[in-house]
Design an enzyme around this catalytic site. Structure first.
Site, PDB file in Angstrom:
ATOM      1  N   LYS A  12      33.909  65.338 168.176  1.00  0.00           N
ATOM      2  CA  LYS A  12      32.716  64.527 168.186  1.00  0.00           C
ATOM      3  C   LYS A  12      31.842  64.466 167.074  1.00  0.00           C
ATOM      4  O   LYS A  12      32.158  65.437 166.050  1.00  0.00           O
ATOM      5  CB  LYS A  12      31.861  65.030 169.284  1.00  0.00           C
ATOM      6  N   PRO A 101      38.993  70.814 162.685  1.00  0.00           N
ATOM      7  CA  PRO A 101      38.604  72.054 162.155  1.00  0.00           C
ATOM      8  C   PRO A 101      37.729  73.047 163.122  1.00  0.00           C
ATOM      9  O   PRO A 101      36.840  72.323 163.775  1.00  0.00           O
ATOM     10  CB  PRO A 101      37.690  71.377 160.808  1.00  0.00           C
ATOM     11  N   ALA A 104      33.130  73.689 162.949  1.00  0.00           N
ATOM     12  CA  ALA A 104      32.555  72.798 161.906  1.00  0.00           C
ATOM     13  C   ALA A 104      31.647  71.977 162.396  1.00  0.00           C
ATOM     14  O   ALA A 104      31.001  71.101 161.491  1.00  0.00           O
ATOM     15  CB  ALA A 104      33.819  72.250 161.381  1.00  0.00           C
ATOM     16  N   LEU A 106      32.048  69.790 165.018  1.00  0.00           N
ATOM     17  CA  LEU A 106      32.778  68.988 165.470  1.00  0.00           C
ATOM     18  C   LEU A 106      33.242  69.044 166.723  1.00  0.00           C
ATOM     19  O   LEU A 106      33.961  67.984 167.413  1.00  0.00           O
ATOM     20  CB  LEU A 106      34.170  68.737 164.748  1.00  0.00           C
ATOM     21  N   GLY A 108      35.162  70.730 168.561  1.00  0.00           N
ATOM     22  CA  GLY A 108      36.573  70.955 168.986  1.00  0.00           C
ATOM     23  C   GLY A 108      36.883  72.310 170.251  1.00  0.00           C
ATOM     24  O   GLY A 108      37.427  71.763 171.098  1.00  0.00           O
ATOM     25  N   SER A 110      34.632  72.966 172.269  1.00  0.00           N
ATOM     26  CA  SER A 110      34.052  72.694 173.474  1.00  0.00           C
ATOM     27  C   SER A 110      34.789  71.612 174.177  1.00  0.00           C
ATOM     28  O   SER A 110      35.119  71.469 175.553  1.00  0.00           O
ATOM     29  CB  SER A 110      32.720  71.829 173.320  1.00  0.00           C
ATOM     30  N   SER A 111      35.506  70.651 173.291  1.00  0.00           N
ATOM     31  CA  SER A 111      36.364  69.618 173.957  1.00  0.00           C
ATOM     32  C   SER A 111      37.503  70.048 174.378  1.00  0.00           C
ATOM     33  O   SER A 111      38.026  69.812 175.580  1.00  0.00           O
ATOM     34  CB  SER A 111      36.707  68.670 172.695  1.00  0.00           C
ATOM     35  N   ASP A 145      27.642  71.670 174.586  1.00  0.00           N
ATOM     36  CA  ASP A 145      28.504  70.613 174.346  1.00  0.00           C
ATOM     37  C   ASP A 145      29.644  69.891 175.254  1.00  0.00           C
ATOM     38  O   ASP A 145      30.222  69.033 174.983  1.00  0.00           O
ATOM     39  CB  ASP A 145      29.196  70.537 172.887  1.00  0.00           C
TER      40      ASP A 145
HETATM   41  O1  C5P Z   1      25.738  76.383 174.705  1.00  0.00           O
HETATM   42  P1  C5P Z   1      26.486  77.123 173.296  1.00  0.00           P
HETATM   43  O2  C5P Z   1      27.215  78.245 173.487  1.00  0.00           O
HETATM   44  O3  C5P Z   1      27.256  76.088 172.543  1.00  0.00           O
HETATM   45  O4  C5P Z   1      25.212  77.374 172.250  1.00  0.00           O
HETATM   46  C1  C5P Z   1      25.492  78.237 171.394  1.00  0.00           C
HETATM   47  C2  C5P Z   1      23.736  78.697 170.860  1.00  0.00           C
HETATM   48  O5  C5P Z   1      23.342  77.544 170.105  1.00  0.00           O
HETATM   49  C3  C5P Z   1      23.108  79.257 171.851  1.00  0.00           C
HETATM   50  O6  C5P Z   1      23.124  80.559 172.199  1.00  0.00           O
HETATM   51  C4  C5P Z   1      21.697  78.857 171.561  1.00  0.00           C
HETATM   52  O7  C5P Z   1      21.218  79.743 170.785  1.00  0.00           O
HETATM   53  C5  C5P Z   1      21.794  77.579 170.855  1.00  0.00           C
HETATM   54  N1  C5P Z   1      21.499  76.402 171.290  1.00  0.00           N
HETATM   55  C6  C5P Z   1      20.494  75.703 171.796  1.00  0.00           C
HETATM   56  N2  C5P Z   1      20.174  74.645 172.222  1.00  0.00           N
HETATM   57  C7  C5P Z   1      21.073  73.839 172.542  1.00  0.00           C
HETATM   58  C8  C5P Z   1      22.493  74.121 172.518  1.00  0.00           C
HETATM   59  C9  C5P Z   1      22.581  75.569 171.692  1.00  0.00           C
HETATM   60  O8  C5P Z   1      19.132  76.778 171.335  1.00  0.00           O
HETATM   61  N3  C5P Z   1      20.710  72.868 173.156  1.00  0.00           N
END
Ligand code: C5P
Length: 331
Positions: A12, A101, A104, A106, A108, A110-111, A145
């Site tokens: 993305k 990658p 990065a 992008l 990846g 999460s997808s 994501d």
């Molecule tokens: O949900 P994910 O594991 O991708 O998020 C990684 C980190 O990014 C979270 O621990 C948080 O610190 C931060 N984050 C955030 N707000 C979001 C997405 C992520 O603060 N909307």
């Protein structure tokens, strides 16, 4: 039980990323326009073995147990549940061909997680048993994501990522994209963690970012709701390059990214944007061929030092596209 299930898991881009506020749970509320790219990982799932397994071809994605593919399969099994009337959810052997990658910006991982969640349900013949809300909740629990990737097209993302509003997106043509990924680590939690602190104004505004970025994001979402053609999106590249609240935080953590981005602007003569919390930078082009020729100029400029190579080696340069969506009835 279906035989082999194969899914493409697209990367993305965040065309905009406005941080709207900090939440009591520590996450941040966003207003962000996401589009999928043609660049994709390939995931295949087949029943077999006593426990779920994963084999990864390609770059190192870190410890397998943390991989979102295995977590996605486990989340799908939990969503199906066990007991009378529930289908069997036998162990799956997953194979991931990694092309996006890693770490990065992008999306990846999460997808891959979204593809595993949805693909496992299909492999077990259980897709009808898990309704959309349940799938969305399972996806959100895997990562912020992940829900976007269940939507299958351009979308406006709000909340921490769990509110997904499909957009019509690109109505015709495709947009060429050059992705340039410097070999530096910019950890997402560090970027969000510094956001309120490094940006004094954000702390004063309840954790919100630059109001003009929010405005750009709202404007683009409105336009993509109705649909934009490729030239319309490219005409907005300058605005989009300035429409990411996390860019200056990533550049605060790794100051070399500033000179890197400016050098890319000089070499390409184009606005250079950053996706997500970085560090991948991108430029938009009217065609795949135009993006290819820009990529070759960038590679030459990296080789002769005109574009610096922050971190552990030369940046990765990949050419891809934002495809036109065939969604007619997005809200
Ligand atoms: O949900 P994910 O594991 O991708 O998020 C990684 C980190 O990014 C979270 O621990 C948080 O610190 C931060 N984050 C955030 N707000 C979001 C997405 C992520 O603060 N909307």
């Amino acid at each position: 039980m279906t035989g082999l299930v194969v899914r493409l898991a697209p990367a993305k881009l965040n065309l905009t990323l406005a941080v709207v506020g900090r939440r009591p749970d520590g996450f941040h509320d966003l207003h962000s326009v996401f589009v999928p790219l043609t660049l994709a990982d390939r995931l295949s799932l087949a029943a077999g073995g006593r426990a779920d397994t994963l084999h990864v071809d390609g770059p190192d994605t870190g410890p397998l147990d943390d991989n979102l593919v295995l977590r996605g399969i486990a989340a799908a099994r939990a969503a199906v549940g066990a007991g009378p009337g529930r289908p069997a959810t036998p162990a799956l052997a997953a194979r991931l061909e990694k092309r996006i990658p890693v770490a990065a910006g992008l999306g990846g991982g999460s997808s891959d997680g979204a593809a595993a969640l949805d693909g496992a349900l299909e492999a077990w013949g259980a897709r009808e048993l898990v309704d959309d809300d349940r799938r969305l909740a399972a996806a959100a629990a895997l990562g912020s994501d992940v829900p976007f990737f269940l939507a299958g097209g351009a979308a406006l993302i709000e909340g921490r990522g769990e509110r997904v509003q499909p957009l019509r997106g690109l109505t015709s043509g495709e947009v060429g994209v050059v992705l340039v990924t410097p070999r530096v680590a910019v950890r997402t939690p560090d970027v969000y963690g510094l956001f309120a602190g490094a940006a004094g104004a954000a702390a004063a505004a309840g954790g919100a970012g630059d109001p003009s970025i929010r405005q750009s994001s709202e404007h683009l979402a409105q336009e993509l709701r109705a649909g934009l053609d490729a030239s319309g999106l490219i005409a907005r590249a300058g605005v989009l390059a300035a429409a990411n609240d996390l860019r200056r935080i990533a550049e605060f953590i790794v100051p070399e990214l500033i000179g890197f981005r400016r050098a890319l602007m000089r070499v390409t003569g184009r606005p250079i944007a950053m996706t997500g919390s970085g560090p991948t930078c991108f430029a938009l082009y009217p065609s795949h061929a135009d993006a290819e020729s820009a990529a070759s100029s960038i590679r030459t400029a990296v080789a002769d030092g005109t574009v610096p190579s922050p971190g552990a080696g030369p940046p990765g340069v990949i050419v891809t596209t934002i495809p036109a969506t065939n969604r007619e009835n997005a809200s």
